[in-house]
Design a protein around this motif. Structure first.
Motif, short mmCIF file in Angstrom:
data_model
loop_
_atom_site.label_atom_id
_atom_site.label_comp_id
_atom_site.label_asym_id
_atom_site.label_seq_id
_atom_site.Cartn_x
_atom_site.Cartn_y
_atom_site.Cartn_z
N ILE A 35 0.85 -1.20 0.00
CA ILE A 35 0.00 0.00 0.00
C ILE A 35 0.88 1.25 0.00
O ILE A 35 0.64 2.21 -0.74
CB ILE A 35 -0.94 -0.01 1.21
N THR A 36 1.93 1.22 0.83
CA THR A 36 2.84 2.36 0.89
C THR A 36 3.55 2.58 -0.44
O THR A 36 3.63 3.70 -0.96
CB THR A 36 3.89 2.14 2.00
N LEU A 37 4.06 1.48 -1.02
CA LEU A 37 4.79 1.58 -2.28
C LEU A 37 3.90 2.06 -3.43
O LEU A 37 4.35 2.78 -4.32
CB LEU A 37 5.39 0.22 -2.64
N ALA A 38 2.63 1.66 -3.39
CA ALA A 38 1.73 1.98 -4.49
C ALA A 38 1.09 3.35 -4.38
O ALA A 38 0.61 3.90 -5.37
CB ALA A 38 0.63 0.91 -4.58
N THR A 39 1.08 3.93 -3.18
CA THR A 39 0.34 5.18 -2.98
C THR A 39 1.22 6.38 -2.65
O THR A 39 0.77 7.52 -2.74
CB THR A 39 -0.71 5.02 -1.86
N GLU A 40 2.46 6.16 -2.29
CA GLU A 40 3.35 7.27 -1.93
C GLU A 40 4.52 7.34 -2.90
O GLU A 40 5.32 6.41 -2.99
CB GLU A 40 3.84 7.11 -0.49
N LYS A 41 4.61 8.43 -3.61
CA LYS A 41 5.63 8.56 -4.64
C LYS A 41 7.05 8.49 -4.08
O LYS A 41 7.96 8.04 -4.75
CB LYS A 41 5.45 9.88 -5.40
N TYR A 66 5.21 5.65 -11.97
CA TYR A 66 4.49 4.40 -12.20
C TYR A 66 5.48 3.23 -12.27
O TYR A 66 5.30 2.21 -11.60
CB TYR A 66 3.69 4.48 -13.49
N TYR A 67 6.53 3.40 -13.07
CA TYR A 67 7.50 2.32 -13.21
C TYR A 67 8.30 2.11 -11.93
O TYR A 67 8.66 0.98 -11.58
CB TYR A 67 8.43 2.60 -14.39
N GLU A 68 8.58 3.20 -11.24
CA GLU A 68 9.34 3.07 -10.00
C GLU A 68 8.55 2.28 -8.96
O GLU A 68 9.08 1.43 -8.26
CB GLU A 68 9.72 4.45 -9.45
N ALA A 69 7.24 2.56 -8.87
CA ALA A 69 6.39 1.82 -7.94
C ALA A 69 6.29 0.35 -8.35
O ALA A 69 6.36 -0.55 -7.52
CB ALA A 69 4.99 2.45 -7.89
N LEU A 70 6.16 0.11 -9.66
CA LEU A 70 6.06 -1.26 -10.17
C LEU A 70 7.33 -2.05 -9.86
O LEU A 70 7.28 -3.18 -9.34
CB LEU A 70 5.80 -1.25 -11.68
N LEU A 71 8.49 -1.45 -10.13
CA LEU A 71 9.76 -2.12 -9.87
C LEU A 71 9.98 -2.29 -8.38
O LEU A 71 10.51 -3.31 -7.93
CB LEU A 71 10.91 -1.32 -10.49
N GLY A 72 9.57 -1.29 -7.61
CA GLY A 72 9.74 -1.38 -6.16
C GLY A 72 8.94 -2.51 -5.56
O GLY A 72 9.43 -3.26 -4.71
N ILE A 73 7.69 -2.63 -5.98
CA ILE A 73 6.82 -3.70 -5.46
C ILE A 73 7.36 -5.06 -5.86
O ILE A 73 7.43 -5.99 -5.06
CB ILE A 73 5.38 -3.51 -5.97
#
Length: 258
Positions: A35-41, A66-73
């Protein structure tokens, strides 16, 4: 077609059986962080090398987050922080009362003197201990004199005065041959060297003990160390044949007779 999902994280923790209880906290940890990774830039701060390697520097500003969140998750889920590795260790430790996880050289006396408490702490963490149990572990009268710590995934105390340590790999391709060889040439080599050394690592009541002397103090007659490979790439139980086919086979060894 309707598919039913078992939403573990919305259940009451105190109502779960042991199998689900071991999964609960890692799952909760994953969900909270997702949730944190997907909602906080700003939740993921890639270092410059990672940004370049993952191609983030060449992505337009409107798409970069968008890509940073995707790769982070994705990275988080595959990383040990996701809890998968610890779950396997906890599940194995829960099979028998003599088995425990996270065996540190510095905590060997605690494990050998209070095996049930050490096991309980490993499976349920400090939060699963009573105040009295925490006090016992906090006031243990063994001191660690060593300089270099080594930790093994799982250990077992067998009835015939045998102590077994196992370093786990989930799949035959995890770490490859080099990763497994490093366990023998560094981690296990260090333990074996200390086993044959007179270096004093522990102290109790003004008496100092080497590793071998500590094991003798607790009447341990045999000491064995292994690498345990659990699954093939397909998810089936690992075999030597499957390991060899993928070029990851490394002959197992053991050290015994203190």
């Amino acid at each position: 077609m309707i598919t039913k999902r078992n939403l573990l994280c919305v259940k009451k923790e105190n109502s779960l059986d042991l199998g689900h209880l071991l999964l609960y906290k890692p799952y909760k940890n994953i969900v909270v962080n997702f949730i944190t990774l997907a909602t906080e830039k700003n939740a993921i701060d890639f270092d410059p090398i990672s940004r370049a390697f993952d191609g983030l520097e060449s992505i337009s500003e409107e798409m970069k987050h968008y890509y940073e969140a995707l790769l982070g998750i994705t990275s988080y889920y595959q990383h040990s922080q996701g809890g998968k590795g610890k779950y396997v260790e906890k599940k194995i430790s829960s099979v028998t009362d003599t088995c425990s996880m996270n065996i540190k050289l510095s905590e060997l006396p605690i494990w050998l003197e209070y095996p049930e408490l050490h096991r309980k702490k490993g499976i349920f963490t400090q939060s699963g201990l009573t105040s009295e149990e925490k006090s016992i572990l906090r006031n243990v009268d063994w001191n660690w004199l060593g300089r270099e710590e080594e930790t093994t995934d799982v250990g077992n105390l067998l009835p015939d005065n045998k102590l077994v340590l196992i370093e786990l790999k989930n799949r035959v391709d995890t770490g490859g041959t080099a990763g497994r060889r490093e366990i023998w040439t560094k981690k296990f080599k260090k333990i074996v060297e200390l086993l044959g050394s007179d270096t004093k690592l522990y102290e109790k009541d003004n008496k100092k003990f080497s590793l071998a002397e500590l094991l003798q103090h607790f009447n341990i007659k045999n000491f064995e160390i292994y690498i345990g490979i659990l699954f093939n790439v397909e998810g089936t139980p690992a075999t030597k044949e499957g390991d060899k086919q993928r070029g990851f086979f490394l002959q197992m060894q053991k050290v015994s007779e203190i």
